[in-house]
Enzyme design. Structure first.
Site, PDB file in Angstrom:
ATOM      1  NE  ARG A   1      -1.973  -1.558   3.612  1.00  0.00           N
ATOM      2  CZ  ARG A   1      -2.444  -1.712   4.842  1.00  0.00           C
ATOM      3  NH1 ARG A   1      -3.718  -1.477   5.096  1.00  0.00           N
ATOM      4  NH2 ARG A   1      -1.657  -2.105   5.808  1.00  0.00           N
TER       5      ARG A   1
ATOM      6  CG  ASP B   1       1.718   6.497   3.132  1.00  0.00           C
ATOM      7  OD1 ASP B   1       0.905   5.608   3.461  1.00  0.00           O
ATOM      8  OD2 ASP B   1       2.776   6.707   3.739  1.00  0.00           O
TER       9      ASP B   1
ATOM     10  NE  ARG C   1       6.558  10.803   3.045  1.00  0.00           N
ATOM     11  CZ  ARG C   1       5.313  11.062   3.452  1.00  0.00           C
ATOM     12  NH1 ARG C   1       4.371  10.115   3.360  1.00  0.00           N
ATOM     13  NH2 ARG C   1       5.018  12.232   3.958  1.00  0.00           N
TER      14      ARG C   1
END
Length: 272
Positions: free
Chosen positions: A52, A54, A205
Site C-alpha cells: 500500500r 500513501d 521518507r
C-alpha cells in the site's frame, strides 16, 4: 468455469489520490482501479496489492491480483481496463494463471513477494523546479552525496527499524532486512534507491529525511547507526514530503513468469 487469478502491473501518479487503499471518499488508486475493472468485467472485482502506498506517493510498478471466471486475452485486460482509467493510472501488463483459492502456495501479490524497491527523487537546488512539482521532493541547501552514501551503509542488513517507523504503522514487526541502498546524482537530481524484504509505514521518507540531515552536515554519517540502536522515532529527522517517493519494483520467484517492465517508463535515466 475455472477460476483464474489475473495479475496486473499498474503504474500511477499518486498526486491527486489519498493513497492506494480504499477509502469512503472513493478517491484512492484502489477505488479507481476497481471501478474500471468492474466496468470492464461487468461484475464486482476486489484487488489485492503488493504494498500500500500513501497519499501523494507514486508507483512505477504496483502489482495487484484478483480472481475471476472471465476468459479474456491479456491485451484485453490491459487495453480494456485502461479505457476506463484516468490519465494518471494505467495497467502496463497482465498475466493470467489458474488458481485453487485453497492452495496456500498460490500466487499472492503481497505474500509471494520477497523484496520491494522504492526510489526517492530529490531535486536539490536553490530554487524549486515547476517541472518536478509533485514528482520529486525538493531541498534548497546543497547536499554532500558522499556523506549520505557513507551514512546509508549503516542501514544495510537486518535491523529493528523502529526509529524510522510511523506511529500508526500496522506491521507485525519492525525488524526488516535492508538488502541495498544506492544514492545517485544526475545534475540537480539525487535519487535514493532502497531495496528490502519489506518496509514500515513512512520508513523510506523517514530515512531520506535523516540522510538529508547528514548530507547538509547537520549530523555525522554514524548518526544513522546510533538512531537504529536507539529505536526512538523522536530522535530522527521529520518525515520528508511524499512527492518524490515511487514504489519501483516488486520481486517474485521466476516460476511465476511475470514480465520485468519496471525500466520502460522511468521519468529519468536509470543508467547513470
Amino acid at each position: 468455469m475455472m477460476l483464474k487469478r489475473v495479475i496486473l502491473g499498474v503504474e500511477y501518479q499518486g498526486t491527486h489520490y489519498q493513497g492506494w487503499q480504499t477509502q469512503p471518499s472513493g478517491n484512492t488508486v484502489q477505488d479507481v482501479l476497481e471501478l474500471a475493472l468492474n466496468k470492464f468485467a461487468k461484475h464486482p472485482i476486489q484487488t489485492v496489492c503488493a504494498g500500500r502506498t500513501d497519499a501523494g506517493v507514486h508507483a512505477l510498478e504496483q502489482i495487484v491480483h484478483f480472481d475471476t471466471e472471465l476468459n479474456r486475452e491479456m491485451y484485453s485486460w490491459v487495453n480494456g481496463v485502461n479505457a476506463f482509467l484516468p490519465a494518471d493510472i494505467a495497467v502496463r501488463w497482465a498475466k493470467q494463471i489458474p488458481v485453487d483459492i485453497q492452495d496456500q502456495h498460490a500466487f499472492h501479490a503481497r505474500f509471494s513477494a520477497y523484496s520491494r524497491t522504492y526510489h526517492y527523487f530529490l531535486y536539490n537546488a536553490k530554487i524549486r523546479s515547476p517541472l518536478w512539482a509533485d514528482r520529486a521532493g525538493w531541498f534548497f541547501r546543497p547536499l554532500k552525496v558522499e556523506l549520505m552514501r557513507e551514512a546509508a551503509n549503516y542501514l544495510i542488513g537486518e535491523h529493528d527499524f523502529t526509529v524510522f517507523r510511523a506511529a500508526g504503522c500496522q506491521a507485525k514487526t519492525p525488524i526488516k532486512h535492508m538488502y541495498e541502498v544506492k544514492i545517485r546524482q544526475q545534475g540537480d537530481l539525487i535519487v535514493f534507491s532502497l531495496r528490502a524484504n519489506a518496509f514500515l509505514h513512512h520508513m523510506v521518507r523517514n530515512i531520506v529525511g535523516s540522510l538529508i540531515f547528514v548530507g547538509m552536515g547537520k549530523r555525522e554519517p554514524d548518526w544513522i547507526a546510533s538512531l537504529i540502536s536507539a529505536k526512538d522515532r523522536s530522535l530522527s529527522a521529520p518525515t520528508f514530503m511524499p512527492d518524490g517517493l515511487y514504489l519501483a519494483k516488486i520481486d517474485y520467484d521466476k516460476k511465476w513468469g511475470l514480465p520485468d517492465a519496471t525500466n520502460e517508463n522511468l521519468p529519468y535515466d536509470m543508467t547513470f
